[in-house]
Design a protein around this motif. Sequence first.
Motif, PDB file in Angstrom:
ATOM      1  N   ILE A   1       0.611  -1.338   0.006  1.00  0.00           N
ATOM      2  CA  ILE A   1       0.093   0.090  -0.275  1.00  0.00           C
ATOM      3  C   ILE A   1       0.986   0.995   0.185  1.00  0.00           C
ATOM      4  CG2 ILE A   1      -1.580   1.098   1.329  1.00  0.00           C
ATOM      5  CD1 ILE A   1      -2.826  -1.589   2.571  1.00  0.00           C
TER       6      ILE A   1
ATOM      7  N   ARG B   1      -4.050   2.976  -7.546  1.00  0.00           N
ATOM      8  CA  ARG B   1      -4.836   3.231  -6.814  1.00  0.00           C
ATOM      9  C   ARG B   1      -5.625   2.407  -6.389  1.00  0.00           C
ATOM     10  NH1 ARG B   1      -9.920   4.303  -6.487  1.00  0.00           N
ATOM     11  NH2 ARG B   1      -9.891   3.543  -9.061  1.00  0.00           N
ATOM     12  N   ARG B   2      -6.119   1.731  -7.869  1.00  0.00           N
ATOM     13  CA  ARG B   2      -6.681   0.361  -7.802  1.00  0.00           C
ATOM     14  C   ARG B   2      -6.588  -0.819  -6.698  1.00  0.00           C
ATOM     15  NH1 ARG B   2      -7.938  -1.220 -13.333  1.00  0.00           N
ATOM     16  NH2 ARG B   2      -7.164   1.263 -13.951  1.00  0.00           N
TER      17      ARG B   2
ATOM     18  N   LEU C   1      -6.850  -0.272  -3.662  1.00  0.00           N
ATOM     19  CA  LEU C   1      -7.728  -0.090  -3.299  1.00  0.00           C
ATOM     20  C   LEU C   1      -8.132  -1.593  -2.195  1.00  0.00           C
ATOM     21  CD1 LEU C   1     -10.104   1.582  -1.753  1.00  0.00           C
ATOM     22  CD2 LEU C   1     -10.912   1.186  -4.666  1.00  0.00           C
TER      23      LEU C   1
ATOM     24  N   CYS D   1      -5.560  -3.707  -1.727  1.00  0.00           N
ATOM     25  CA  CYS D   1      -4.957  -4.231  -0.751  1.00  0.00           C
ATOM     26  C   CYS D   1      -5.727  -3.555   0.686  1.00  0.00           C
ATOM     27  CB  CYS D   1      -3.945  -3.401  -0.563  1.00  0.00           C
ATOM     28  SG  CYS D   1      -2.679  -4.640  -1.791  1.00  0.00           S
ATOM     29  N   CYS D   2      -6.535  -2.279   0.685  1.00  0.00           N
ATOM     30  CA  CYS D   2      -7.066  -1.896   1.692  1.00  0.00           C
ATOM     31  C   CYS D   2      -8.352  -2.432   1.957  1.00  0.00           C
ATOM     32  CB  CYS D   2      -7.502  -0.809   1.525  1.00  0.00           C
ATOM     33  SG  CYS D   2      -6.318   1.101   1.299  1.00  0.00           S
ATOM     34  N   ALA D   3      -8.621  -2.580   1.369  1.00  0.00           N
ATOM     35  CA  ALA D   3     -10.348  -4.111   1.976  1.00  0.00           C
ATOM     36  C   ALA D   3      -9.568  -5.108   1.883  1.00  0.00           C
ATOM     37  CB  ALA D   3     -11.167  -4.091   0.567  1.00  0.00           C
TER      38      ALA D   3
ATOM     39  N   PRO E   1      -7.327   1.413   7.295  1.00  0.00           N
ATOM     40  CA  PRO E   1      -7.681   0.948   6.774  1.00  0.00           C
ATOM     41  C   PRO E   1      -9.034   1.468   5.324  1.00  0.00           C
ATOM     42  CG  PRO E   1      -7.503  -1.074   7.945  1.00  0.00           C
ATOM     43  CD  PRO E   1      -7.157   0.576   8.119  1.00  0.00           C
ATOM     44  N   VAL E   2      -9.192   1.724   6.570  1.00  0.00           N
ATOM     45  CA  VAL E   2     -10.949   2.635   6.030  1.00  0.00           C
ATOM     46  C   VAL E   2     -10.820   3.984   6.097  1.00  0.00           C
ATOM     47  CG1 VAL E   2     -12.671   3.973   7.558  1.00  0.00           C
ATOM     48  CG2 VAL E   2     -11.771   1.346   7.854  1.00  0.00           C
TER      49      VAL E   2
ATOM     50  N   MET F   1      -9.281   4.109   2.588  1.00  0.00           N
ATOM     51  CA  MET F   1     -10.263   3.262   1.440  1.00  0.00           C
ATOM     52  C   MET F   1     -10.975   4.552   0.735  1.00  0.00           C
ATOM     53  SD  MET F   1     -11.759  -0.464   1.300  1.00  0.00           S
ATOM     54  CE  MET F   1     -12.238   0.215   3.549  1.00  0.00           C
TER      55      MET F   1
ATOM     56  N   LEU G   1      -8.290   6.930  -1.515  1.00  0.00           N
ATOM     57  CA  LEU G   1      -8.774   6.145  -3.035  1.00  0.00           C
ATOM     58  C   LEU G   1      -9.407   6.324  -3.517  1.00  0.00           C
ATOM     59  CD1 LEU G   1      -6.607   3.388  -1.049  1.00  0.00           C
ATOM     60  CD2 LEU G   1      -5.726   5.287  -2.909  1.00  0.00           C
ATOM     61  N   ARG G   2     -10.853   6.461  -2.866  1.00  0.00           N
ATOM     62  CA  ARG G   2     -11.727   6.603  -3.359  1.00  0.00           C
ATOM     63  C   ARG G   2     -12.313   7.790  -3.790  1.00  0.00           C
ATOM     64  NH1 ARG G   2     -15.713   3.497  -4.459  1.00  0.00           N
ATOM     65  NH2 ARG G   2     -17.211   5.173  -4.238  1.00  0.00           N
TER      66      ARG G   2
END
Length: 145
Positions: free
Chosen positions: A71, A83-84, A87, A89-91, A132-133, A136, A139-140
């Motif tokens: 990340i 970015r994708r 995202l 990996c964060c999820a 991670p929240v 995300m 990143l969104r």
Amino acid sequence: MTDTERTGTPEAPQKQQFQLGSGPGRVLVWFYGVFTVAAASRSIVQMIMDFDRAPLAYVLSAVAAVVYGFITYSLVRGGEKARRAALVCCAAELAGVLVVGTWTLLEPSAFPDATVWSDFGAGYLLIPVILPVTGMIWLRRARTA
């Protein structure tokens, strides 16, 4: 005479690429970098010293370090593919924190020693569940910028 008239072709407007590691993203890069070093150091030392004591916990800490490192790299690299990937990996990180956190509360004997994600990251001020929240959300936002 303008530059456009000299070359004979109009210049296409340059699309400004959103930098994932800029602005508030720098804070995320910093946190993920610190957590990469912390989780990797912890897992390496624990695996060398006491691997047979709690192999699952130590391997999970090593997995967390790899996820954090990827990340961090993705945020620094930037671009839509990075970015994708970050995202996803964060999820995955959030899922890991939630699963391991719940598991450590329901069956503490499965983890004789703590992982980075034990008790939802309580040993790290709950940052492993918040990070991670936050990542995300950033990143969104970067997708729409």
